[in-house]
Design a protein around this motif. Structure first.
Motif, PDB file in Angstrom:
ATOM      1  N   LEU A   1       8.916  54.852  10.858  1.00  0.00           N
ATOM      2  CA  LEU A   1       9.773  54.953   9.683  1.00  0.00           C
ATOM      3  C   LEU A   1      10.592  56.230   9.615  1.00  0.00           C
ATOM      4  O   LEU A   1      11.096  56.607   8.552  1.00  0.00           O
ATOM      5  CB  LEU A   1       8.918  54.786   8.423  1.00  0.00           C
ATOM      6  N   THR A   2      10.764  56.892  10.747  1.00  0.00           N
ATOM      7  CA  THR A   2      11.665  58.044  10.774  1.00  0.00           C
ATOM      8  C   THR A   2      13.120  57.598  10.869  1.00  0.00           C
ATOM      9  O   THR A   2      14.030  58.389  10.632  1.00  0.00           O
ATOM     10  CB  THR A   2      11.340  58.972  11.968  1.00  0.00           C
ATOM     11  N   ASP A   3      13.339  56.319  11.235  1.00  0.00           N
ATOM     12  CA  ASP A   3      14.705  55.783  11.297  1.00  0.00           C
ATOM     13  C   ASP A   3      14.662  54.336  10.836  1.00  0.00           C
ATOM     14  O   ASP A   3      14.254  53.444  11.574  1.00  0.00           O
ATOM     15  CB  ASP A   3      15.249  55.864  12.730  1.00  0.00           C
ATOM     16  N   TYR A   4      15.073  54.084   9.578  1.00  0.00           N
ATOM     17  CA  TYR A   4      14.986  52.753   8.996  1.00  0.00           C
ATOM     18  C   TYR A   4      15.829  51.720   9.737  1.00  0.00           C
ATOM     19  O   TYR A   4      15.479  50.540   9.789  1.00  0.00           O
ATOM     20  CB  TYR A   4      15.436  52.784   7.532  1.00  0.00           C
TER      21      TYR A   4
ATOM     22  N   LEU B   1       8.547  29.850   7.473  1.00  0.00           N
ATOM     23  CA  LEU B   1       7.582  30.581   6.670  1.00  0.00           C
ATOM     24  C   LEU B   1       6.433  31.076   7.528  1.00  0.00           C
ATOM     25  O   LEU B   1       5.893  30.352   8.357  1.00  0.00           O
ATOM     26  CB  LEU B   1       7.038  29.677   5.556  1.00  0.00           C
ATOM     27  N   LEU B   2       6.046  32.335   7.297  1.00  0.00           N
ATOM     28  CA  LEU B   2       4.966  32.961   8.057  1.00  0.00           C
ATOM     29  C   LEU B   2       3.904  33.511   7.104  1.00  0.00           C
ATOM     30  O   LEU B   2       4.153  33.703   5.916  1.00  0.00           O
ATOM     31  CB  LEU B   2       5.506  34.100   8.930  1.00  0.00           C
ATOM     32  N   TYR B   3       2.740  33.782   7.662  1.00  0.00           N
ATOM     33  CA  TYR B   3       1.608  34.325   6.929  1.00  0.00           C
ATOM     34  C   TYR B   3       1.413  35.749   7.436  1.00  0.00           C
ATOM     35  O   TYR B   3       1.137  35.947   8.614  1.00  0.00           O
ATOM     36  CB  TYR B   3       0.386  33.454   7.213  1.00  0.00           C
ATOM     37  N   SER B   4       1.554  36.754   6.557  1.00  0.00           N
ATOM     38  CA  SER B   4       1.709  38.135   7.026  1.00  0.00           C
ATOM     39  C   SER B   4       0.751  39.135   6.377  1.00  0.00           C
ATOM     40  O   SER B   4       0.239  38.908   5.278  1.00  0.00           O
ATOM     41  CB  SER B   4       3.144  38.602   6.774  1.00  0.00           C
ATOM     42  N   SER B   5       0.550  40.246   7.092  1.00  0.00           N
ATOM     43  CA  SER B   5      -0.203  41.390   6.585  1.00  0.00           C
ATOM     44  C   SER B   5       0.399  42.662   7.176  1.00  0.00           C
ATOM     45  O   SER B   5       0.894  42.649   8.304  1.00  0.00           O
ATOM     46  CB  SER B   5      -1.685  41.302   6.976  1.00  0.00           C
ATOM     47  N   THR B   6       0.359  43.753   6.417  1.00  0.00           N
ATOM     48  CA  THR B   6       0.919  45.030   6.874  1.00  0.00           C
ATOM     49  C   THR B   6      -0.064  46.168   6.601  1.00  0.00           C
ATOM     50  O   THR B   6      -0.571  46.305   5.481  1.00  0.00           O
ATOM     51  CB  THR B   6       2.255  45.333   6.167  1.00  0.00           C
ATOM     52  N   TYR B   7      -0.307  46.968   7.641  1.00  0.00           N
ATOM     53  CA  TYR B   7      -1.147  48.161   7.525  1.00  0.00           C
ATOM     54  C   TYR B   7      -0.235  49.380   7.602  1.00  0.00           C
ATOM     55  O   TYR B   7       0.542  49.524   8.549  1.00  0.00           O
ATOM     56  CB  TYR B   7      -2.165  48.185   8.668  1.00  0.00           C
ATOM     57  N   PHE B   8      -0.306  50.260   6.600  1.00  0.00           N
ATOM     58  CA  PHE B   8       0.581  51.418   6.548  1.00  0.00           C
ATOM     59  C   PHE B   8      -0.052  52.614   7.256  1.00  0.00           C
ATOM     60  O   PHE B   8      -1.200  52.973   6.998  1.00  0.00           O
ATOM     61  CB  PHE B   8       0.920  51.759   5.102  1.00  0.00           C
ATOM     62  N   ILE B   9       0.709  53.204   8.154  1.00  0.00           N
ATOM     63  CA  ILE B   9       0.246  54.353   8.945  1.00  0.00           C
ATOM     64  C   ILE B   9       0.674  55.628   8.231  1.00  0.00           C
ATOM     65  O   ILE B   9       1.857  55.821   7.940  1.00  0.00           O
ATOM     66  CB  ILE B   9       0.843  54.310  10.363  1.00  0.00           C
ATOM     67  N   ARG B  10      -0.298  56.497   7.924  1.00  0.00           N
ATOM     68  CA  ARG B  10      -0.016  57.723   7.185  1.00  0.00           C
ATOM     69  C   ARG B  10      -0.311  58.949   8.057  1.00  0.00           C
ATOM     70  O   ARG B  10      -1.163  58.901   8.941  1.00  0.00           O
ATOM     71  CB  ARG B  10      -0.856  57.782   5.906  1.00  0.00           C
ATOM     72  N   ASP B  11       0.406  60.043   7.769  1.00  0.00           N
ATOM     73  CA  ASP B  11       0.139  61.282   8.492  1.00  0.00           C
ATOM     74  C   ASP B  11      -0.924  62.093   7.753  1.00  0.00           C
ATOM     75  O   ASP B  11      -1.533  61.605   6.784  1.00  0.00           O
ATOM     76  CB  ASP B  11       1.428  62.094   8.691  1.00  0.00           C
ATOM     77  N   ASN B  12      -1.164  63.324   8.170  1.00  0.00           N
ATOM     78  CA  ASN B  12      -2.221  64.139   7.581  1.00  0.00           C
ATOM     79  C   ASN B  12      -1.964  64.517   6.127  1.00  0.00           C
ATOM     80  O   ASN B  12      -2.876  64.879   5.398  1.00  0.00           O
ATOM     81  CB  ASN B  12      -2.424  65.414   8.405  1.00  0.00           C
ATOM     82  N   SER B  13      -0.707  64.422   5.709  1.00  0.00           N
ATOM     83  CA  SER B  13      -0.371  64.730   4.316  1.00  0.00           C
ATOM     84  C   SER B  13      -0.314  63.476   3.445  1.00  0.00           C
ATOM     85  O   SER B  13       0.140  63.513   2.308  1.00  0.00           O
ATOM     86  CB  SER B  13       0.972  65.461   4.253  1.00  0.00           C
TER      87      SER B  13
ATOM     88  N   LYS C   1       1.582  60.894   3.839  1.00  0.00           N
ATOM     89  CA  LYS C   1       2.914  60.282   3.819  1.00  0.00           C
ATOM     90  C   LYS C   1       2.940  59.099   4.782  1.00  0.00           C
ATOM     91  O   LYS C   1       2.414  59.168   5.888  1.00  0.00           O
ATOM     92  CB  LYS C   1       3.968  61.306   4.245  1.00  0.00           C
ATOM     93  N   ILE C   2       3.559  57.991   4.344  1.00  0.00           N
ATOM     94  CA  ILE C   2       3.689  56.826   5.212  1.00  0.00           C
ATOM     95  C   ILE C   2       4.736  57.105   6.285  1.00  0.00           C
ATOM     96  O   ILE C   2       5.884  57.397   5.973  1.00  0.00           O
ATOM     97  CB  ILE C   2       4.075  55.572   4.415  1.00  0.00           C
ATOM     98  N   VAL C   3       4.334  57.029   7.541  1.00  0.00           N
ATOM     99  CA  VAL C   3       5.246  57.308   8.653  1.00  0.00           C
ATOM    100  C   VAL C   3       5.454  56.093   9.547  1.00  0.00           C
ATOM    101  O   VAL C   3       6.294  56.114  10.446  1.00  0.00           O
ATOM    102  CB  VAL C   3       4.729  58.488   9.502  1.00  0.00           C
ATOM    103  N   GLY C   4       4.696  55.035   9.285  1.00  0.00           N
ATOM    104  CA  GLY C   4       4.832  53.846  10.120  1.00  0.00           C
ATOM    105  C   GLY C   4       4.085  52.670   9.524  1.00  0.00           C
ATOM    106  O   GLY C   4       3.455  52.784   8.466  1.00  0.00           O
ATOM    107  N   ALA C   5       4.161  51.531  10.204  1.00  0.00           N
ATOM    108  CA  ALA C   5       3.474  50.330   9.723  1.00  0.00           C
ATOM    109  C   ALA C   5       3.126  49.439  10.907  1.00  0.00           C
ATOM    110  O   ALA C   5       3.922  49.294  11.849  1.00  0.00           O
ATOM    111  CB  ALA C   5       4.355  49.578   8.728  1.00  0.00           C
ATOM    112  N   LEU C   6       1.935  48.856  10.846  1.00  0.00           N
ATOM    113  CA  LEU C   6       1.491  47.857  11.817  1.00  0.00           C
ATOM    114  C   LEU C   6       1.510  46.515  11.104  1.00  0.00           C
ATOM    115  O   LEU C   6       0.827  46.329  10.097  1.00  0.00           O
ATOM    116  CB  LEU C   6       0.080  48.183  12.310  1.00  0.00           C
ATOM    117  N   CYS C   7       2.308  45.578  11.602  1.00  0.00           N
ATOM    118  CA  CYS C   7       2.530  44.311  10.900  1.00  0.00           C
ATOM    119  C   CYS C   7       2.087  43.112  11.734  1.00  0.00           C
ATOM    120  O   CYS C   7       2.312  43.069  12.950  1.00  0.00           O
ATOM    121  CB  CYS C   7       4.004  44.152  10.550  1.00  0.00           C
TER     122      CYS C   7
END
Length: 215
Positions: free
Chosen positions: A30-33, A85-97, A99-105
């Motif tokens: 997520l450093t570049d949308y 149509l799809l069935y989905s889940s998202t795991y948010f990757i956070r840094d040490n502070s 802050k969300i920096v990424g996502a595993l989908c």
């Protein structure tokens, strides 16, 4: 790719082996949308590729929940650009502070499963289908075009107000722009111009509204 995201590559590979070819697995940086997808398995499911942009759901979560502690969203419906149509889940990757920096989908395609179920239920007339997916509960649109994503989100929010932009009052336009700001749409480059076109306003006016809302 930052260090926090890199460690999830092997997890994505593991999930790909376990879940098989009916589930798309991808990682967003997520450093570049505009080109957030940095890793993808089974990209044929949504027809996306490395270098494609963030989705509306992840963008909205970044704007509304990024300072919270929620780690994932599970078991929601998403839709490909073709309307599948799809069935989905998202795991948010956070840094040490935190802050969300990424996502595993994960995005699973149950189209063939539903076809098989339809055949089986035709042989069992008393069976009640619980409906794996519902078209009325789409949380995420899997689109590889950032401009299309922006336009879809703008149209969706304007439609919620049930009034054409040319007849909107200043207060109504403020509400629309506030809703767009809340879902993070202004984090996408070029979105101010698109909103200005849709609301029949100038870009400087949109910036003034945004500043007013934030204040």
């Amino acid at each position: 790719m930052n260090q926090y995201i890199n460690k999830f590559i092997s997890i994505a590979d593991f999930l790909g082996e376990v879940l098989g070819s009916n589930t798309e697995i991808l990682i967003h940086d997520l450093t570049d949308y505009k080109k957030s997808i940095v890793y993808i398995i089974n990209g044929h499911i949504s027809n996306r590729k490395i270098g494609d942009p963030i989705t509306d759901l992840v963008l909205e979560f970044m704007a509304t929940e990024s300072k919270g502690n929620k780690q994932f969203i599970a078991k929601y419906n998403s839709k490909t650009i073709e309307g599948r149509l799809l069935y989905s889940s998202t795991y948010f990757i956070r840094d040490n502070s935190n802050k969300i920096v990424g996502a595993l989908c994960l995005n699973s395609d149950y189209h063939e499963v539903k076809k098989s179920l339809s055949f089986l239920t035709s042989l069992l007339p008393n069976y009640v289908d619980d409906k794996i997916l519902s078209i009325n509960n789409i949380k995420e649109n899997l689109n590889s075009d950032p401009q299309e994503l922006t336009l879809n989100k703008i149209d969706a929010i304007i439609n919620e107000f049930d009034i054409v932009p040319s007849r909107m009052t200043t207060e109504e336009k403020t509400d629309v722009i506030a809703a767009l700001n809340d879902c993070g749409i202004f984090n996408i480059r070029g979105s101010v111009q698109e909103v200005a076109n849709k609301l029949q306003m100038s870009e400087p006016s949109i910036y003034r509204y945004i500043k007013k809302i934030k204040n």
